[in-house]
Design a protein around this motif. Sequence first.
Motif, short mmCIF file in Angstrom:
data_model
loop_
_atom_site.label_atom_id
_atom_site.label_comp_id
_atom_site.label_asym_id
_atom_site.label_seq_id
_atom_site.Cartn_x
_atom_site.Cartn_y
_atom_site.Cartn_z
N ASP A 17 16.40 -11.99 16.57
CA ASP A 17 16.67 -11.18 17.95
C ASP A 17 16.28 -9.68 17.66
O ASP A 17 15.92 -9.19 18.47
CB ASP A 17 18.27 -11.20 18.09
CG ASP A 17 18.73 -12.50 18.58
OD1 ASP A 17 17.98 -13.16 19.36
OD2 ASP A 17 19.87 -12.52 18.55
N ILE A 25 11.99 -10.10 16.99
CA ILE A 25 11.04 -10.81 18.17
C ILE A 25 10.42 -9.76 19.02
O ILE A 25 9.22 -9.72 19.54
CB ILE A 25 11.73 -11.68 18.97
CG1 ILE A 25 10.59 -12.68 19.46
CG2 ILE A 25 12.77 -11.34 20.00
CD1 ILE A 25 9.92 -13.69 18.59
N LYS A 26 11.22 -8.72 19.51
CA LYS A 26 10.45 -7.87 20.62
C LYS A 26 9.56 -7.02 19.78
O LYS A 26 8.27 -6.84 20.72
CB LYS A 26 11.66 -6.86 21.07
CG LYS A 26 11.25 -6.09 22.41
CD LYS A 26 12.52 -5.30 23.02
CE LYS A 26 11.93 -4.54 24.02
NZ LYS A 26 13.14 -3.79 24.89
N GLN A 60 6.37 -8.77 19.81
CA GLN A 60 5.81 -8.87 21.16
C GLN A 60 5.13 -7.69 21.66
O GLN A 60 4.37 -7.62 22.70
CB GLN A 60 6.71 -9.40 22.34
CG GLN A 60 7.46 -10.83 21.81
CD GLN A 60 8.53 -10.99 22.56
OE1 GLN A 60 9.15 -10.25 23.26
NE2 GLN A 60 8.96 -12.38 22.71
N ASN A 61 5.31 -6.38 21.14
CA ASN A 61 5.01 -5.32 21.49
C ASN A 61 3.94 -4.59 20.29
O ASN A 61 3.92 -3.48 20.31
CB ASN A 61 6.01 -4.20 21.60
CG ASN A 61 7.02 -4.68 22.93
OD1 ASN A 61 6.33 -5.29 23.79
ND2 ASN A 61 8.20 -4.31 22.88
N LYS A 115 10.64 -19.08 18.80
CA LYS A 115 10.96 -17.70 18.15
C LYS A 115 10.78 -17.63 16.60
O LYS A 115 10.16 -16.89 15.87
CB LYS A 115 12.05 -17.14 18.51
CG LYS A 115 12.12 -16.79 20.02
CD LYS A 115 13.51 -16.29 20.53
CE LYS A 115 13.93 -16.06 21.86
NZ LYS A 115 15.13 -15.44 22.16
#
Length: 416
Positions: free
Chosen positions: A236, A239-240, A243-244, A276
């Motif tokens: 959690d 992962i962001k 993605q960035n 994920k």
Amino acid sequence: MDTRLEEKFKKEPLAIEARRLIKACVHCGYCNASCPTYQLLGDELDGPRGRIYLLKSFLEGRLSAEKVKMHLDRCLLCQGCETACPSNVEYGKLAILGKEIIEQSLKRSFLERLLFNFLLHGIADREKFYFFLRIFNLLRPFLPGALRRKLPPLSKEKVRLEQWARKGRVSQRRLILFKGCVEPVLYPSVLRAARNLFGRLDIDLVDIPKEGCCGALAYHLPNRKKAVAQAKKNIDLWIKPLQNGVEGIVVCSSACCQMIKEYGSLLKDDKEYGQKALKIASRTFDPVEILEKVDRRLFLLAPDRGAVAYHSPCTSQHGLKGQGRVEAFLKALNIKLAPIADSQMCCGSAGLYSLVQKDISQKILELKMKNLLGGNPAVILTANVGCRLQLEQLSPVPVLHWLEYVERLMQEDCCP
């Protein structure tokens, strides 16, 4: 070997998966030559082939859980047998499954459960680990000798549990630096060395606040539920950033690196986290995977230094299948490596093994240390925090992470 599951196991997912893994074993015995406990104890039941047979017999209802538990508990989970196996038996996964099945069938003693819970919650939480370490170090003069030898001192370097931002412009390349629960408390210098070395490549190592244990301690105890929860928490958080624009995750301790690379397998049946987890696993890197691909002239060191002994952790050479990669990188930097007999053998640390199987662990360590010192090294290098703690108990020479050693030599060459 086929396994005829006892009726109560026929619909049990763990038993069905264990049966599939057992089937790959042809019972040849090549694995025993690479098994530290078999070499030490000389008992067929304390080798991989014997343990597989014990588990098979238990699943068929022909053997008690107590008998299997004793020999599975003695397994280091070093996976040396996997490297030696001509049939590609996934023994590490099988042993973990076996432990889980036994745990469901046999209640451990109160003292064992108390110890396991303390280790799981007192070590896997970084802040709690730091607190308990401070308390035990204050009590060091009153502790038994064997415990004093195993108790690591607090790092003299200031412990910083969250942001370690590098000042200056932001680099085009960024990787998350996984800190883990033990390394930032005991050896923060390893993380600093990683930052400095990757900084030379114009790669920023990014900190993710509140990341937790990788899950390896819980997974090996075994406590799959806890390991899954720890993995999901990290996913959690990571992962962001992935993605960035963050390329991946670099993990200095090889045991943690192996665990995170196995997130995809651990969560393969989870509808929410499965994909994920696969993404995280595919973008997790041991430092050598990055450094070996760059221009070595950025790191080239002056020759004619003393020899070093590199202890390749089992998680590096067997778990990550990276046998010889760090050694090749060090040689390319003009670092002389001392010869090591039986270099593939475990040091006896194996996570919490050195605490719960003290006598066997210590004997394996003594053999390992004799081999490491055979080439008269000035320093011993490794790539795993658990191995380092284990080796420091008996080593008459400094024990360092190889990243620390490379960084120190570079500083000497740049600033004599």
